[in-house]
Write an enzyme that holds these catalytic residues in place. Structure first.
Site, PDB file in Angstrom:
ATOM      1  N   HIS A   1      26.819  35.214  34.919  1.00  7.57           N
ATOM      2  CA  HIS A   1      28.216  36.174  34.161  1.00  7.57           C
ATOM      3  C   HIS A   1      28.877  36.364  33.246  1.00  7.57           C
ATOM      4  O   HIS A   1      29.731  35.327  32.909  1.00  7.57           O
ATOM      5  CB  HIS A   1      29.469  36.498  35.544  1.00  7.57           C
ATOM      6  CG  HIS A   1      29.977  35.160  35.431  1.00  7.57           C
ATOM      7  ND1 HIS A   1      30.619  34.347  35.113  1.00  7.57           N
ATOM      8  CD2 HIS A   1      30.018  34.744  36.775  1.00  7.57           C
ATOM      9  CE1 HIS A   1      31.070  33.225  35.306  1.00  7.57           C
ATOM     10  NE2 HIS A   1      30.759  33.885  36.820  1.00  7.57           N
TER      11      HIS A   1
ATOM     12  N   ASP B   1      27.049  39.362  41.315  1.00  9.80           N
ATOM     13  CA  ASP B   1      28.055  37.412  41.980  1.00  9.80           C
ATOM     14  C   ASP B   1      29.319  39.334  42.904  1.00  9.80           C
ATOM     15  O   ASP B   1      30.597  39.159  42.716  1.00  9.80           O
ATOM     16  CB  ASP B   1      29.022  38.529  40.261  1.00  9.80           C
ATOM     17  CG  ASP B   1      30.283  37.214  40.103  1.00  9.80           C
ATOM     18  OD1 ASP B   1      30.552  35.818  41.603  1.00  9.80           O
ATOM     19  OD2 ASP B   1      31.252  37.307  39.589  1.00  9.80           O
TER      20      ASP B   1
ATOM     21  N   HIS C   1      22.856  36.161  42.252  1.00 17.05           N
ATOM     22  CA  HIS C   1      24.078  34.814  42.413  1.00 17.05           C
ATOM     23  C   HIS C   1      25.046  36.236  43.483  1.00 17.05           C
ATOM     24  O   HIS C   1      25.279  37.506  42.980  1.00 17.05           O
ATOM     25  CB  HIS C   1      24.982  35.529  40.389  1.00 17.05           C
ATOM     26  CG  HIS C   1      26.353  35.127  40.814  1.00 17.05           C
ATOM     27  ND1 HIS C   1      26.533  34.403  39.795  1.00 17.05           N
ATOM     28  CD2 HIS C   1      27.020  34.387  41.367  1.00 17.05           C
ATOM     29  CE1 HIS C   1      27.742  34.435  39.597  1.00 17.05           C
ATOM     30  NE2 HIS C   1      27.991  33.662  40.795  1.00 17.05           N
TER      31      HIS C   1
ATOM     32  N   HIS D   1      29.106  28.287  35.532  1.00 18.08           N
ATOM     33  CA  HIS D   1      30.592  29.327  35.831  1.00 18.08           C
ATOM     34  C   HIS D   1      30.927  29.116  34.345  1.00 18.08           C
ATOM     35  O   HIS D   1      31.903  27.307  34.138  1.00 18.08           O
ATOM     36  CB  HIS D   1      31.157  28.999  36.747  1.00 18.08           C
ATOM     37  CG  HIS D   1      32.651  30.224  36.488  1.00 18.08           C
ATOM     38  ND1 HIS D   1      32.867  31.333  37.652  1.00 18.08           N
ATOM     39  CD2 HIS D   1      33.858  29.207  35.964  1.00 18.08           C
ATOM     40  CE1 HIS D   1      34.130  31.428  37.288  1.00 18.08           C
ATOM     41  NE2 HIS D   1      34.340  29.920  36.268  1.00 18.08           N
TER      42      HIS D   1
ATOM     43  N   ARG E   1      29.737  33.816  51.278  1.00 19.05           N
ATOM     44  CA  ARG E   1      30.702  33.370  52.010  1.00 19.05           C
ATOM     45  C   ARG E   1      31.105  32.929  52.855  1.00 19.05           C
ATOM     46  O   ARG E   1      31.996  32.318  54.298  1.00 19.05           O
ATOM     47  CB  ARG E   1      31.577  34.351  52.356  1.00 19.05           C
ATOM     48  CG  ARG E   1      32.657  35.597  51.601  1.00 19.05           C
ATOM     49  CD  ARG E   1      32.861  34.678  49.771  1.00 19.05           C
ATOM     50  NE  ARG E   1      33.519  35.556  49.507  1.00 19.05           N
ATOM     51  CZ  ARG E   1      33.856  35.330  47.724  1.00 19.05           C
ATOM     52  NH1 ARG E   1      33.276  34.008  47.289  1.00 19.05           N
ATOM     53  NH2 ARG E   1      34.621  35.987  47.069  1.00 19.05           N
TER      54      ARG E   1
HETATM   55 ZN   LIG Z   1      31.391  32.366  38.472  1.00 20.53          ZN
END
Ligand SMILES: [Zn+2]
Length: 454
Positions: A240, A313, A68, A187, A72
């Site tokens: 997460h 993350d 994860h 998510h 970008r």
């Molecule tokens: Zn997330």
């Protein structure tokens, strides 16, 4: 930096490889991009033609695999690019990184996946495995072409950054995940509950006068999607995880045989909501930093394999994104370069064993993506190796980051535990300046043309 494939002997380190139950002082040979031999003690270089890297006192383990992160590119190159993001990954000991599709355009079709893969092949220094969108345009309405995305090479599907709030869409996605045998990375956020929230909801948010995000905003979607995973037999991967309640829900789901895996980040394991006191926007992250009690549950979850892996993350932002009012600053932490250093505090505090920590960064993530060539030092595996010094103290200097994102709550902090060298697919992609001369190339003269198997 030497970027050519090398025949390399890593001599005299502590080899820890949870995939083989290995923990002993030994040496490792790399040739032609693969692990070609490993064994106990120190060995005489089998033939001139190997570089020798002295690893006495250091840990030698499989390269870390991160399921994860946010690279970008395309679309937000001011925050990070595949080049800078993978260099940051190498500095953090990561040799495989799985990038989220919340780019612009989003990674919801073959062409965008091809773009990421070809850019990574020419500009990246570590392996990049893309994650495709669940929904077209990440709009949460219509399913993306998941079969096409699998053919293009994605290793999971996610609308990360946003939840897939439409239950029917999530059900369809999980149906596909079963048939395609790829996980849906979830998510979990009920955005009606989290709206206006910028930190954990509790006494601290009240005291600071900041909008709170309750644990329930996460747990409601975790519960829903575990229910849908049970209904469909699909493969759910919870991104997460931050709350005690989520850990309980996942534990019970696993007991029932629901196909679920879960991840936790270094920052959610090591920092509490108190870090927000002082309104440091570098501690603003979604989901938010929680409480000591949640952290204890997350650690317990890791120990019991309720939580399978640690994932960064990594979420780089520009200085402008993070400046100004706390309430309006972007969410996210630039996490590759501080991951190991922050996590080693858990080992020193006796919360996790070193073997468990390494397993959660190597073998366990490779199992989720079903790639037995990664996350292991087994002979024949990809020569992805991380060498770190568990005792080395260093100051986090964001000016020295390879990542464009300097947004870290550890800026200026002293961390103990540092990556000293990273080898990805047989190439030395990072070597710490501080130990210049300690890794010497030497006993064996350098003749790369001859790299016989020992
Ligand atoms: Zn997330």
């Amino acid at each position: 930096m030497n970027n050519q494939p090398v025949s390399l002997l890593i001599q005299g380190g502590r080899l820890i490889d949870p995939s083989q139950g290995l923990d002993e002082i030994g040496s490792l040979l790399i040739s032609e991009g693969k692990i070609s031999w490993l064994g106990r003690g120190e060995i005489t270089p089998p033939h001139p033609g190997y570089d020798v890297l002295h690893a006495q006192g250091l840990i030698v383990c499989p390269g870390f695999v991160d399921l994860h992160c946010h690279l970008r590119q395309p679309g937000f190159e001011e925050k990070e690019t595949i080049a800078t993001g993978t260099q940051a990954a190498a500095r953090g000991g990561f040799t495989t990184v799985c990038c989220m599709p919340n780019t612009n355009p989003p990674l919801d079709n073959q062409a965008t996946i091809d773009y990421v893969k070809s850019t990574a092949a020419t500009e990246g220094v570590v392996r990049v495995l893309p994650i495709g969108c669940i929904s077209k345009g990440r709009a949460g309405e219509e399913l993306a072409g998941l079969s096409e995305l699998k053919s293009a090479g994605v290793i999971a599907f996610s609308d990360d950054g946003e939840p897939a709030l439409n239950s029917r869409l999530m059900r369809q996605a999980l149906d596909w995940s079963r048939d395609l045998d790829l996980p849906i990375t979830d998510h979990c956020e009920d955005t009606a509950l989290s709206e206006g929230g910028v930190m954990n909801e509790g006494i601290t948010s009240t005291r600071l006068g900041l909008g709170g995000i309750p644990n329930a905003a996460e747990e409601i979607i975790v519960a829903r999607d575990l229910t849908l995973a049970q209904l469909t037999g699909g493969r759910l991967h919870i991104a997460h995880v931050t709350t005690e309640g989520s850990v309980d829900l996942i534990r019970r789901a696993k007991e029932k045989g629901i196909r679920v895996t879960a991840e936790v980040t270094p920052h959610h394991l090591t920092l509490t909501e108190e870090r927000v006191t002082g309104y440091d926007t570098n501690a603003k992250v979604n989901p938010p930093l929680r409480t000591r009690r949640d952290i204890q549950a997350l650690i317990q979850g890791l120990k019991e394999n309720v939580i399978d892996i640690i994932a960064t993350d990594h979420a780089p932002h520009t200085e402008a994104d993070k400046s100004g009012e706390f309430a309006s600053a972007a969410f996210g932490i630039s996490g590759f370069e501080t991951a190991l250093g922050s996590l080693m505090s858990l080992v020193r505090d006796g919360e996790l064993t070193l073997t468990t920590l390494i397993s959660k960064l190597t073998y366990e993530p490779s199992r989720i993506i079903k790639n037995e060539k990664l996350g292991t030092l087994a002979i024949g595996a990809s020569a992805d190796v991380t060498i770190f010094d568990p005792e080395r103290e260093w100051v986090v200097d964001t000016k020295a980051f390879a990542s464009k994102g300097r947004n870290t709550p550890w800026a200026g902090s002293v961390l103990k535990g540092k990556v000293m060298a990273t080898i990805a697919q047989g190439k030395l992609v990072y070597k710490d300046d501080l130990i210049k001369g300690e890794f010497k190339r030497g006993e064996a003269p350098l003749q790369r043309k001859s790299s016989p198997s020992p």
